[in-house]
Design an enzyme around this catalytic site. Structure first.
Site, PDB file in Angstrom:
ATOM      1  N   CYS A   1     -17.547 -64.447   5.065  1.00  0.00           N
ATOM      2  CA  CYS A   1     -17.350 -64.885   3.678  1.00  0.00           C
ATOM      3  C   CYS A   1     -16.652 -63.846   2.800  1.00  0.00           C
ATOM      4  O   CYS A   1     -16.688 -63.941   1.582  1.00  0.00           O
ATOM      5  CB  CYS A   1     -18.680 -65.312   3.058  1.00  0.00           C
ATOM      6  SG  CYS A   1     -19.890 -63.988   2.943  1.00  0.00           S
TER       7      CYS A   1
ATOM      8  N   HIS B   1     -16.002 -58.122 -14.002  1.00  0.00           N
ATOM      9  CA  HIS B   1     -16.663 -59.428 -14.114  1.00  0.00           C
ATOM     10  C   HIS B   1     -15.730 -60.466 -14.708  1.00  0.00           C
ATOM     11  O   HIS B   1     -15.716 -61.619 -14.301  1.00  0.00           O
ATOM     12  CB  HIS B   1     -17.926 -59.304 -14.959  1.00  0.00           C
ATOM     13  CG  HIS B   1     -18.759 -58.132 -14.570  1.00  0.00           C
ATOM     14  ND1 HIS B   1     -19.594 -57.476 -15.420  1.00  0.00           N
ATOM     15  CD2 HIS B   1     -18.844 -57.480 -13.391  1.00  0.00           C
ATOM     16  CE1 HIS B   1     -20.163 -56.485 -14.793  1.00  0.00           C
ATOM     17  NE2 HIS B   1     -19.719 -56.452 -13.568  1.00  0.00           N
TER      18      HIS B   1
HETATM   19  C1  PEP Z   1     -18.632 -59.080   0.920  1.00  0.00           C
HETATM   20  O1  PEP Z   1     -19.077 -57.957   0.727  1.00  0.00           O
HETATM   21  O2  PEP Z   1     -17.729 -59.337   1.723  1.00  0.00           O
HETATM   22  C2  PEP Z   1     -19.153 -60.234   0.158  1.00  0.00           C
HETATM   23  C3  PEP Z   1     -18.790 -61.453   0.462  1.00  0.00           C
HETATM   24  O3  PEP Z   1     -19.979 -59.985  -0.897  1.00  0.00           O
HETATM   25  P1  PEP Z   1     -19.462 -59.402  -2.293  1.00  0.00           P
HETATM   26  O4  PEP Z   1     -17.962 -59.509  -2.308  1.00  0.00           O
HETATM   27  O5  PEP Z   1     -20.100 -60.230  -3.344  1.00  0.00           O
HETATM   28  O6  PEP Z   1     -19.953 -58.003  -2.260  1.00  0.00           O
END
Ligand code: PEP
Ligand code: MG
Length: 753
Positions: free
Chosen positions: A680, A367
């Site tokens: 993303c 974190h």
């Molecule tokens: C992912 O899994 O690519 C994502 C964008 O979510 P996180 O990184 O928060 O798991």
């Protein structure tokens, strides 16, 4: 005590008097060796002092040939004295000359002495020298004598540390300039930071060593230990784990040591030899550090490291300095060094003065690393045991891209990094100047560049980076830094401020993605063998509407009269999306009956990050308003390869043909369904990877704010049609080294990647 004339306390008092007498350091040392020899009923007492990193020099002696002073030298590890320095361990021998490591130095005339007792002179984890007594007769030094000599060595350490070769002219020095070091860890991002070390938990320098009143010192120690125990109970019982950033097993170890009677008794005994409470803690800590140096078992070393931390904390309790360095006067170029810390603790620092963060622990998905990236400071993790070597004010370079640090760098290294930082700043200025230019490729294709966020500190980046909106707002980050579950009203205010800061640009809120490795300290969660595959994200949300519904209600109310976009993480089966949507509708109905204004429009989406959903994609696409590929999770599940495991990080390439075929397939199917698609995951922020994603038909990508400039610079020089024709044409052919091929394409077309 056999052999000793007076008790250790009397010796300490006399030593103090000798140290306070006028004259240079050499004269004081000469008097001290006489005093110790007399007190220990030894014919010889000698002090060897470290010169540089490798040599020990005879600095004063009573009993050996005085001509040998400043002449006799031994390497660390050489002879008995060298062994004591190397192992930071005492050595007591009835017949020194029969020991295999004995190294005879004829100039000293020591051949007539048989018994030998030597102890390291330690300070702050460094060996400053060795103190030796010798006797003609073959005798066995008692435990009390060893103790007394160790305590004496500690007092001597102060004298050696305080003396200065130029001031004393005695040839004593505290060791040469500590060497520069290059240490490798893991890159946690944020570019390069140059500055000066600040210890997150400042060290206490113990200067008052000799007790005036032993009973006062004993009660000070007892009170401090009580305080320490209360602290360990509190962090464990209140579950403050996330705030301190420590893992539960470290805190368990702290508690075990805090209650360890052996440890407390050793410190009490040290007070009994005439030390203050602080000096007693340090005395026992020195022994512990010596054990740490010798320990080869990593688990045991780790536990000794825990005990060392706890000793530092006990010293801070005694000195009444409990605050972290966040509240102190920081240099303008602070590089904070910590074993670990919680995200909230990092946020306590004045971000304007932070240039870097170095953690002994800390993984990429920790974190504190997420927050460090959000603030934009150079961060490196897993630099083990840096705290043993660094001192406040040391010059340090943190390379958050390469995952390494340079401690006390040589001038040529600093110069190279100053150039690198300048180049980086120029590049950033160039990106800023391109901020308002359209994200359009050479062949006229418009691309939507969005940013990922999750904390309020991220929001100013929206304009600075020129993002078209927030493609992923990780709502769980705010939950992770909070001490307790945020109330609906707190959540509403937060989401409303995000929407306000976005100033009309779209924001995609992702509903709580907790569970697995994203732990909320205040939420009970049973142990799971495979947390990444466990009860997490939408699974937990649907099972616990008591968590999920307040968040949805807060989001709906925050967007009153405006458009709200929410997406659900880890959708594995379409029924999960249906169930989540039904809950949103229920909340909407609840708000209507309570007279709250609804959002002007609601768009609900799903993340594509569990492979199973790809085989039911059409069913999903027709239900949702948009989808977003979470490539971090999607790839970890496809490859069965932990995204947080550094050993796995470079093993498989996202630019390999099977993965690219999958992305192209998703893009084609989303296009056919008319469902907007974004990606993303972290790869969206890497210009080469982003270039290929555009080539596969994806036109909306969301990334960390610092990546937007480089990705935009890339795409403004890219002709997608050419990339498709020249490289991506037929992904069904024999496997090719796609990365090499696209890099060659970029180089051939002057595309900055
Ligand atoms: C992912 O899994 O690519 C994502 C964008 O979510 P996180 O990184 O928060 O798991
Ligand atoms: Mg994910």
């Amino acid at each position: 005590m056999r052999g000793a004339l007076v008790g250790p306390r009397v010796l300490l008092r006399r030593l103090r008097e000798a140290m306070a007498e006028p004259g240079d350091a050499q004269k004081r040392l000469d008097r001290i060796v006489i005093l110790i020899a007399a007190n220990m009923v030894a014919e010889v007492c000698s002090i060897y002092v470290m010169r540089g990193d490798v040599d020990l020099e005879l600095a004063a002696t009573e009993g050996l040939n005085p001509e040998a002073v400043h002449l006799t030298r031994l390497k660390v590890g050489e002879g008995l004295v060298g062994q004591i320095a190397a192992k930071a361990e005492s050595l007591s021998l009835i017949d020194a000359q029969s020991h295999p490591a004995y190294a005879y130095r004829p100039e000293t005339g020591e051949e007539i002495y048989h018994s030998f007792l030597g102890v390291p002179i330690l300070r702050g984890g460094h060996t400053l020298g060795v103190l030796v007594v010798q006797n003609r007769a073959r005798r066995d030094y008692s435990e009390e004598e060893v103790e007394a000599l160790q305590t004496t060595a500690m007092v001597l350490a102060e004298l050696i540390a305080a003396s200065d070769v130029t001031a004393s002219g005695s040839g004593l020095e505290r060791g040469a300039r500590r060497p520069n070091r290059q240490l490798h860890g893991i890159a946690l991002g944020g570019g390069v930071g140059l500055g000066h070390a600040v210890l997150h938990e400042p060290r206490v320098i113990v200067s008052n060593l000799i007790a005036e009143d032993v009973s006062v010192e004993l009660s000070r120690l007892n009170e401090a230990i009580g305080n320490l125990r209360a602290w360990t109970d509190q962090v464990l019982l209140r579950g403050d784990v996330a705030r301190t950033g420590e893992h539960r097993d470290v805190l368990e170890a702290y508690r075990m040591f805090a209650y360890d009677r052996g440890w407390a008794n050793r410190m009490r005994e040290a007070i009994g030899t005439g030390l203050t409470a602080e000096a007693a803690v340090e005395r026992v800590q020195n022994d512990n550090r010596a054990r740490m140096i010798r320990q080869t078992d990593p688990y045991m070393r780790e536990r000794l490291h825990d005990l060392d931390d706890l000793s530092n904390r006990l010293l801070r309790v005694l000195a009444g300095h409990m605050a972290t360095a966040a509240g102190a006067d920081l240099p303008d170029d602070a590089i904070v060094i910590a074993r670990n810390m919680g995200p909230a603790e990092l946020l306590d620092y004045d971000a304007a003065k932070l240039r870097g963060l170095v953690l002994e622990e800390g993984g990429p998905s920790s974190h504190v690393a997420i927050v460090a990236r959000a603030i934009g400071i150079a961060t490196v993790g897993q630099i083990s045991e840096i705290l043993d070597d660094v001192e406040t004010g040391d010059a340090i370079i943190v390379d958050g891209d390469a995952g390494e640090i340079h401690l006390r760098p040589a001038p040529d290294v600093s110069d190279a990094y100053v150039d690198k930082v300048r180049f980086h700043a120029e590049q950033q200025a160039r990106y800023r100047s391109e901020r308002d230019l359209p994200a359009t490729t050479l062949d006229g294709q418009d691309v939507t560049l969005l940013m990922n966020a999750g904390l309020l500190v991220d929001l100013p980046h929206l304009d600075e980076a020129g993002a078209a909106g927030i493609g992923l707002y990780r709502t769980e980050l705010q939950f992770m830094v909070a001490a307790q579950f945020p109330r609906i009203e707190e959540q509403r205010q937060l989401y409303a401020s995000v929407i306000k800061a976005a100033n009309g640009k779209p924001v995609v809120f992702r509903s709580l993605d907790v569970g697995g490795d994203k732990v909320l300290p205040y939420l009970r969660h049973s142990h799971e063998e495979n947390p990444a595959l466990g009860w997490r994200a939408i699974r937990m949300a649907l099972d616990r509407p008591g968590l999920f519904r307040p968040q949805i209600r807060a989001l709906l109310r925050a967007a009153a009269g405006l458009e709200l976009r929410v997406m659900f993480p880890m959708i594995t089966a379409v029924e999960e999306f249906d169930a989540a949507k039904a809950l949103v509708e229920k909340e909407l109905a609840f708000l209507a009956t309570h007279g709250h204004k609804p959002p002007a429009g609601i768009k609900l989406g799903a993340m594509i990050e569990v492979p199973a959903i790809l085989w039911d994609l059409e069913a999903l696409l027709e239900r949702v308003d948009f989808v977003s590929i979470g490539s971090n999770d999607l790839l970890q599940f496809l490859w069965a390869s932990d995204r947080g495991n550094a050993r796995m990080a470079e093993r498989y390439d996202p630019l390999s043909p099977p993965i690219l075929r999958m992305f192209r397939d998703i893009a084609v199917r989303a296009g056919a369904a008319g469902t907007p698609l974004t990606l993303c995951g972290e790869m969206a922020g890497r210009p080469t990877d982003a270039m290929v994603l555009l080539g596969l038909g994806i036109r909306s990508i969301s990334m960390a704010p610092p990546s937007i400039g480089p990705v935009k610079a890339m795409l403004r020089k890219l002709d997608i049609g050419k990339l498709q024709d020249e490289v991506l044409g037929d992904l069904n052919n024999e496997p090719v080294n796609m990365r090499q091929a696209v890099e060659k394409f970029a180089a051939g077309h002057n595309i900055p990647i």
